[in-house]
Design a protein around this motif. Structure first.
Motif, PDB file in Angstrom:
ATOM      1  N   ASN A 246     -15.566  -7.972 -15.944  1.00 40.46           N
ATOM      2  CA  ASN A 246     -14.601  -7.968 -14.859  1.00 40.46           C
ATOM      3  C   ASN A 246     -13.318  -7.215 -15.226  1.00 40.46           C
ATOM      4  O   ASN A 246     -12.829  -6.379 -14.466  1.00 40.46           O
ATOM      5  N   ALA A 247     -12.804  -7.460 -16.430  1.00 40.16           N
ATOM      6  CA  ALA A 247     -11.519  -6.864 -16.816  1.00 40.16           C
ATOM      7  C   ALA A 247     -11.661  -5.403 -17.251  1.00 40.16           C
ATOM      8  O   ALA A 247     -10.768  -4.588 -17.023  1.00 40.16           O
ATOM      9  N   TYR A 248     -12.781  -5.063 -17.907  1.00 45.52           N
ATOM     10  CA  TYR A 248     -12.915  -3.723 -18.487  1.00 45.52           C
ATOM     11  C   TYR A 248     -13.709  -2.775 -17.591  1.00 45.52           C
ATOM     12  O   TYR A 248     -13.817  -1.589 -17.884  1.00 45.52           O
ATOM     13  N   ASN A 249     -14.346  -3.366 -16.556  1.00 50.50           N
ATOM     14  CA  ASN A 249     -15.161  -2.557 -15.659  1.00 50.50           C
ATOM     15  C   ASN A 249     -16.349  -1.910 -16.384  1.00 50.50           C
ATOM     16  O   ASN A 249     -16.663  -0.746 -16.168  1.00 50.50           O
ATOM     17  N   TRP A 250     -16.983  -2.690 -17.261  1.00 51.97           N
ATOM     18  CA  TRP A 250     -18.203  -2.276 -17.953  1.00 51.97           C
ATOM     19  C   TRP A 250     -19.348  -3.130 -17.409  1.00 51.97           C
ATOM     20  O   TRP A 250     -19.104  -4.238 -16.913  1.00 51.97           O
ATOM     21  N   TYR A 256     -22.595  -6.904 -23.606  1.00 56.02           N
ATOM     22  CA  TYR A 256     -23.433  -7.641 -24.571  1.00 56.02           C
ATOM     23  C   TYR A 256     -23.390  -6.922 -25.931  1.00 56.02           C
ATOM     24  O   TYR A 256     -23.175  -7.530 -26.988  1.00 56.02           O
ATOM     25  N   ILE A 257     -23.580  -5.614 -25.881  1.00 54.80           N
ATOM     26  CA  ILE A 257     -23.563  -4.829 -27.125  1.00 54.80           C
ATOM     27  C   ILE A 257     -22.172  -4.872 -27.764  1.00 54.80           C
ATOM     28  O   ILE A 257     -22.027  -5.070 -28.975  1.00 54.80           O
ATOM     29  N   TYR A 258     -21.146  -4.748 -26.923  1.00 52.09           N
ATOM     30  CA  TYR A 258     -19.763  -4.800 -27.440  1.00 52.09           C
ATOM     31  C   TYR A 258     -19.483  -6.142 -28.132  1.00 52.09           C
ATOM     32  O   TYR A 258     -18.934  -6.189 -29.234  1.00 52.09           O
ATOM     33  N   MET A 259     -19.914  -7.222 -27.488  1.00 51.71           N
ATOM     34  CA  MET A 259     -19.703  -8.542 -28.096  1.00 51.71           C
ATOM     35  C   MET A 259     -20.479  -8.671 -29.404  1.00 51.71           C
ATOM     36  O   MET A 259     -20.034  -9.303 -30.349  1.00 51.71           O
ATOM     37  N   SER A 260     -21.648  -8.047 -29.435  1.00 54.58           N
ATOM     38  CA  SER A 260     -22.475  -8.127 -30.635  1.00 54.58           C
ATOM     39  C   SER A 260     -21.865  -7.347 -31.792  1.00 54.58           C
ATOM     40  O   SER A 260     -22.006  -7.722 -32.947  1.00 54.58           O
ATOM     41  N   LYS A 290      -6.862  -1.885 -22.994  1.00 52.92           N
ATOM     42  CA  LYS A 290      -7.519  -2.590 -21.897  1.00 52.92           C
ATOM     43  C   LYS A 290      -6.650  -3.743 -21.379  1.00 52.92           C
ATOM     44  O   LYS A 290      -5.837  -4.303 -22.118  1.00 52.92           O
ATOM     45  N   PRO A 291      -6.844  -4.118 -20.103  1.00 50.66           N
ATOM     46  CA  PRO A 291      -6.016  -5.195 -19.548  1.00 50.66           C
ATOM     47  C   PRO A 291      -6.399  -6.568 -20.090  1.00 50.66           C
ATOM     48  O   PRO A 291      -7.424  -6.718 -20.751  1.00 50.66           O
ATOM     49  N   ALA A 292      -5.569  -7.553 -19.796  1.00 50.03           N
ATOM     50  CA  ALA A 292      -5.853  -8.945 -20.164  1.00 50.03           C
ATOM     51  C   ALA A 292      -7.141  -9.393 -19.481  1.00 50.03           C
ATOM     52  O   ALA A 292      -7.482  -8.912 -18.404  1.00 50.03           O
ATOM     53  N   LEU A 293      -7.874 -10.317 -20.126  1.00 53.88           N
ATOM     54  CA  LEU A 293      -9.123 -10.814 -19.532  1.00 53.88           C
ATOM     55  C   LEU A 293      -8.862 -11.667 -18.298  1.00 53.88           C
ATOM     56  O   LEU A 293      -9.707 -11.757 -17.410  1.00 53.88           O
TER      57      LEU A 293
END
Ligand code: CA
Ligand code: ZN
Length: 295
Positions: A246-250, A256-260, A290-293
């Motif tokens: 929602n915040a990053y528009n991904w 999922y990959i970013y979190m991993s 990037k903006p706040a979550l």
């Protein structure tokens, strides 16, 4: 200073005070045993359990409605000069049937915990903090989507929390300070202590949030819980994934990959076997571009 104590999170608690956005509000807290332990001869099982896990409040935050997010800034935490730690019947991975249970009174001097023959820095934190659930009555000893006994040692001075509001006024309460607590809180007990907490509130209107979020200087965390550790991890990770999307528009797969590759999965509480759910936090570093979550 608010000094009215309650033992459950519920919409039926009478507000101790009505507050406005931006007000600085001070809470006086008892330790999680309601200060019943005054000697090392008292085992935890000997106290009145109806008075365990008091929280101070609740406060009614004017303007808060279901569907909002309550923002809580921890402005200050003051702790008393002696805390209690212990082992407890049937609690934690190192408990064995027939163990000699123990209570220790532990002094805090000049910001340091004095434990046996060593000293280490105290880390004053808030164990129980949250808002009323939409329905029912949740004992302060339990965590959940409303917050509650999250026992997260990153809820400290200068951190910020976000809670999904389920009832008018939010009905915010807090308690269960620890002078120090390890990740996992293995024996089910931190360095339990009374004190004072000063907070300030803000509101975000109409934002979908399903679990509490913690913001520190450099990290975002979703804090989630369940009796089953895999389910707790799933709740925390799913919420984090949705917030980043929602915040990053991904899209979900990229997140999922970013979190991993960048995330941090950490344990707040893991003192099973006991009736306490496992509490997990899913963390991600703040990224300046990037903006706040949540905003
Ligand atoms: Ca606790
Ligand atoms: Zn505690």
């Amino acid at each position: 200073m608010i000094d009215k104590f309650v033992y459950h999170f519920t919409k039926d608690n009478e507000p101790a005070r009505k507050v406005k956005i931006g007000d600085e509000v001070e809470f006086k807290t008892l330790d999680c045993f309601s200060n019943q332990i005054t000697s090392e001869d008292q085992l935890i099982d000997s106290i009145d359990f109806d008075r365990v896990n008091p929280a101070t409040g609740p406060v009614y935050v004017e303007g808060a409605e279901e569907g909002d997010v309550l923002v809580v800034d921890i402005l200050d935490i003051e702790i008393n000069d002696t805390g209690v730690a212990s082992t407890m019947e049937g609690t934690g991975p190192l408990y064995n049937e027939g163990d000699d249970l123990r209570t220790k009174l532990i002094p805090i001097k000049d910001g340091n915990v004095i434990f046996n023959d060593i000293e280490f820095p105290a880390n004053p934190m808030v164990g129980v903090i949250g808002v009323a659930p939409k329905e029912g009555k949740i004992t302060n000893g339990f965590p959940g989507a409303h917050g509650g006994n999250m026992d997260c040692n990153k809820i400290v001075k200068n951190s910020r929390l976000y809670f999904p509001v389920s009832v008018a006024g939010a009905l915010f309460q807090l308690g269960d300070l620890h002078a120090s607590m390890g990740d996992g809180e293995l024996s089910g007990v931190g360095l339990e202590i009374g004190g004072k907490v000063k907070v300030k509130f803000d509101l975000i209107k109409d934002f979908e949030l399903n679990w509490p979020v913690l913001e520190t200087e450099d990290m975002w965390y979703v804090i989630a819980s369940d009796d089953n550790i895999e389910t707790a991890i799933k709740h925390a990770s799913k919420e984090m994934q949705a917030l980043i999307c929602n915040a990053y528009n991904w899209d979900m797969q990229d997140v999922y990959i970013y979190m991993s590759i960048r995330g941090s999965l950490e344990i707040c509480q893991a003192c099973k076997p006991s009736s306490f759910p496992v509490v997990i936090r899913s963390g991600i570093a703040k990224d300046n571009s990037k903006p706040a979550l949540i905003r």
